[in-house]
Design a protein around this motif. Structure first.
Motif, mmCIF file in Angstrom:
data_model
loop_
_atom_site.group_PDB
_atom_site.id
_atom_site.type_symbol
_atom_site.label_atom_id
_atom_site.label_comp_id
_atom_site.label_asym_id
_atom_site.label_seq_id
_atom_site.Cartn_x
_atom_site.Cartn_y
_atom_site.Cartn_z
ATOM 1 N N ARG A 50 0.830 -1.214 0.000
ATOM 2 C CA ARG A 50 0.000 0.000 0.000
ATOM 3 C C ARG A 50 0.861 1.259 0.000
ATOM 4 N NH1 ARG A 50 -5.055 -1.012 3.105
ATOM 5 N NH2 ARG A 50 -5.998 -2.776 2.017
ATOM 6 N N ALA A 51 1.955 1.203 0.772
ATOM 7 C CA ALA A 51 2.842 2.369 0.848
ATOM 8 C C ALA A 51 3.410 2.681 -0.532
ATOM 9 C CB ALA A 51 3.968 2.107 1.845
ATOM 10 N N LEU A 52 3.856 1.633 -1.228
ATOM 11 C CA LEU A 52 4.448 1.860 -2.555
ATOM 12 C C LEU A 52 3.387 2.302 -3.560
ATOM 13 C CD1 LEU A 52 6.978 -1.079 -2.479
ATOM 14 C CD2 LEU A 52 7.559 1.354 -2.603
ATOM 15 N N GLU A 53 2.173 1.807 -3.402
ATOM 16 C CA GLU A 53 1.097 2.265 -4.290
ATOM 17 C C GLU A 53 0.802 3.746 -4.076
ATOM 18 O OE1 GLU A 53 -1.227 -2.027 -4.689
ATOM 19 O OE2 GLU A 53 -2.072 -0.443 -3.415
ATOM 20 N N LYS A 54 0.929 4.208 -2.830
ATOM 21 C CA LYS A 54 0.659 5.617 -2.546
ATOM 22 C C LYS A 54 1.681 6.546 -3.201
ATOM 23 C CE LYS A 54 -1.889 5.447 1.842
ATOM 24 N NZ LYS A 54 -2.984 6.395 1.580
ATOM 25 N N ILE A 55 2.943 6.139 -3.194
ATOM 26 C CA ILE A 55 3.969 7.063 -3.685
ATOM 27 C C ILE A 55 4.490 6.713 -5.079
ATOM 28 C CG2 ILE A 55 4.727 7.903 -1.426
ATOM 29 C CD1 ILE A 55 6.972 5.857 -1.445
ATOM 30 N N ASN A 56 4.194 5.514 -5.558
ATOM 31 C CA ASN A 56 4.781 5.093 -6.839
ATOM 32 C C ASN A 56 3.851 4.130 -7.554
ATOM 33 O OD1 ASN A 56 6.723 5.028 -8.823
ATOM 34 N ND2 ASN A 56 8.108 3.644 -7.723
ATOM 35 N N LEU A 57 2.624 4.578 -7.797
ATOM 36 C CA LEU A 57 1.576 3.692 -8.308
ATOM 37 C C LEU A 57 1.960 3.049 -9.642
ATOM 38 C CD1 LEU A 57 -1.219 2.536 -7.780
ATOM 39 C CD2 LEU A 57 -2.199 4.516 -8.954
ATOM 40 N N ASP A 58 2.521 3.843 -10.542
ATOM 41 C CA ASP A 58 2.850 3.274 -11.859
ATOM 42 C C ASP A 58 4.277 2.708 -11.915
ATOM 43 O OD1 ASP A 58 4.390 5.534 -11.887
ATOM 44 O OD2 ASP A 58 3.280 6.554 -13.481
ATOM 45 N N GLY A 59 4.995 2.779 -10.780
ATOM 46 C CA GLY A 59 6.343 2.206 -10.740
ATOM 47 C C GLY A 59 7.367 2.953 -11.574
ATOM 48 N N LYS A 60 7.047 4.186 -11.963
ATOM 49 C CA LYS A 60 7.978 4.919 -12.841
ATOM 50 C C LYS A 60 8.986 5.765 -12.071
ATOM 51 C CE LYS A 60 5.176 5.093 -17.000
ATOM 52 N NZ LYS A 60 4.058 5.785 -17.629
ATOM 53 N N LYS A 61 8.692 5.998 -10.783
ATOM 54 C CA LYS A 61 9.632 6.817 -10.010
ATOM 55 C C LYS A 61 10.773 5.954 -9.474
ATOM 56 C CE LYS A 61 5.906 9.736 -8.393
ATOM 57 N NZ LYS A 61 4.978 9.885 -7.275
ATOM 58 N N LYS A 62 11.876 6.611 -9.182
ATOM 59 C CA LYS A 62 12.963 5.949 -8.461
ATOM 60 C C LYS A 62 12.622 5.961 -6.975
ATOM 61 C CE LYS A 62 16.281 6.309 -11.861
ATOM 62 N NZ LYS A 62 17.062 5.225 -12.406
ATOM 63 N N LEU A 63 12.990 4.903 -6.300
ATOM 64 C CA LEU A 63 12.662 4.775 -4.885
ATOM 65 C C LEU A 63 13.910 4.945 -4.018
ATOM 66 C CD1 LEU A 63 10.712 3.918 -2.545
ATOM 67 C CD2 LEU A 63 11.327 1.543 -3.076
ATOM 68 N N HIS A 64 13.798 5.856 -3.067
ATOM 69 C CA HIS A 64 14.838 5.998 -2.055
ATOM 70 C C HIS A 64 14.271 5.491 -0.729
ATOM 71 C CE1 HIS A 64 18.112 7.690 0.310
ATOM 72 N NE2 HIS A 64 17.223 8.271 1.097
ATOM 73 N N VAL A 65 15.015 4.642 -0.027
ATOM 74 C CA VAL A 65 14.575 4.225 1.306
ATOM 75 C C VAL A 65 15.498 4.861 2.337
ATOM 76 C CG1 VAL A 65 14.154 2.316 2.893
ATOM 77 C CG2 VAL A 65 13.641 2.038 0.455
ATOM 78 N N SER A 66 14.901 5.595 3.268
ATOM 79 C CA SER A 66 15.667 6.193 4.355
ATOM 80 C C SER A 66 15.313 5.397 5.617
ATOM 81 C CB SER A 66 15.302 7.676 4.504
ATOM 82 O OG SER A 66 16.348 8.354 5.176
ATOM 83 N N PHE A 67 16.221 4.501 6.011
ATOM 84 C CA PHE A 67 15.920 3.523 7.057
ATOM 85 C C PHE A 67 16.631 3.914 8.343
ATOM 86 C CE2 PHE A 67 14.153 -0.856 7.500
ATOM 87 C CZ PHE A 67 14.495 -1.073 8.822
#
Ligand SMILES: [Mn+2]
Length: 339
Positions: A242-259
């Protein structure tokens, strides 16, 4: 669409073709490790020892062991110099000159690593280093091309006026987003960070301790988040999806994880400055990162707030080992063995 892509991935998980495709994704990019021995954004000393604690525990070789094709380069540590340091608080900001100078130097290193076509992994350091990390990543992108999963017990959304402590590791997000720019006075030595991200491109996972002001901001801006209660209700798999759908629904953005390692329960990561009970299990943390990797969009990572000066020997060992597993998952490590 991300969800579809993932379910296809899972259905093929046992096929060697799929595993090879994951490896080639990693190989094509390579990995660039950058240490950020920095603790001036935190209230306690010691996160400056984080990068070397991870290296001394064999992190780099263990990433290399994930695959014969994996290409890891250690860029060493970020160094910075102060032109002048007043030692005073400026706008209630502790160690502002240090935070500004370190992050500016880090942003340049991150840019260099991405120019080398490698996935940057920043070893913190306290969480204020996300300012430099994300600013460096963003330089070659449009502001909407990057999304951020912020995995943390805290939301790190304070400003210079709302923070009770002045510790800048509680403020990185508010320095990065345009919605909160008006909450900040003009700070010339931070001009380079430009606050161009939007809160809609951020989603938090693992929250369980927010300040009054931060709670107001969460309501006001309709911030995307999944707190520990959501994880309890939905399970970590659904939460990550759900989190990834909220920020990157079409999967076209690059993902940064700040852990932030304090996202994990202190049972697994007690050597950190602001532990909060009732957090993620290590298995949930690793799974979250495996899922981020499986999207094929993961392009960078911060692993912050490991503090080897806190806790007993066993706490330090556990915390460092937990951090290593999270990082390895971001590099494509497979819990049932690597080829
Ligand atoms: Mn944090």
């Amino acid at each position: 669409m991300w969800a579809l892509k993932t379910s296809q991935n899972f259905s093929k998980l046992s096929s060697s073709a799929f595993l090879r495709s994951l490896h080639s994704e990693t190989t094509a990019k390579g990995i660039g490790i950058i240490g950020v021995p920095f603790d001036k954004g935190a209230g306690k000393v010691g996160t400056n020892e984080g990068p070397n604690a991870l290296r001394d525990a064999g992190l780099i070789d263990e990433i290399r062991d994930i695959s014969v094709n994996i290409d890891v380069k250690d860029y060493g540590d970020v160094h910075y110099e102060l032109t002048k340091s007043s030692g005073r608080r400026i706008n209630n900001l502790r160690n502002l000159e240090h935070v500004a100078a370190c992050n500016k130097a880090l942003a340049e290193k991150i840019e260099e690593i991405t120019n080398d076509n490698r996935m940057p992994i920043a070893l913190g350091g306290d969480h204020s280093i996300a300012v430099g990390s994300i600013t460096g990543l963003r330089r070659k992108m449009k502001s909407d091309d990057l999304c951020v999963l912020w995995v943390d017990a805290h939301i790190d959304l304070n400003t210079s006026s709302s923070s009770l402590t002045g510790n800048m590791h509680g403020m990185p997000v508010s320095l990065l987003v345009k919605e909160l720019r008006k909450e900040w006075p003009t700070i010339p030595i931070l001009e380079w960070c430009q606050a161009q991200m939007s809160l809609k491109n951020f989603c938090w996972i693992g929250l369980r301790s927010t300040d009054y002001y931060e709670k107001l901001m969460m309501e006001k801006y309709g911030i995307n988040y999944f707190d520990m209660r959501d994880i309890e209700r939905m399970g970590i798999e659904k939460v990550v999806q759900r989190a990834l759908e909220k920020i990157n629904l079409d999967g076209k953005k690059k993902l940064h994880v700040s852990f932030d390692i304090d996202a994990l329960d202190p049972l697994y990561a007690n050597s950190t400055g602001t532990p909060v009970m009732g957090g993620l299990t290590l298995r949930e943390g690793v799974f979250l990162m495996e899922q981020a990797y499986n999207t094929g969009t993961l392009s960078s990572l911060d692993l912050v707030e490991v503090n080897p000066l806190l806790g007993n020997e066993r706490d330090v060992e556990n915390t460092v080992n937990a951090a290593k597993l999270i990082i390895q998952a971001a590099c494509g490590s497979n819990r049932t063995g690597n080829l």
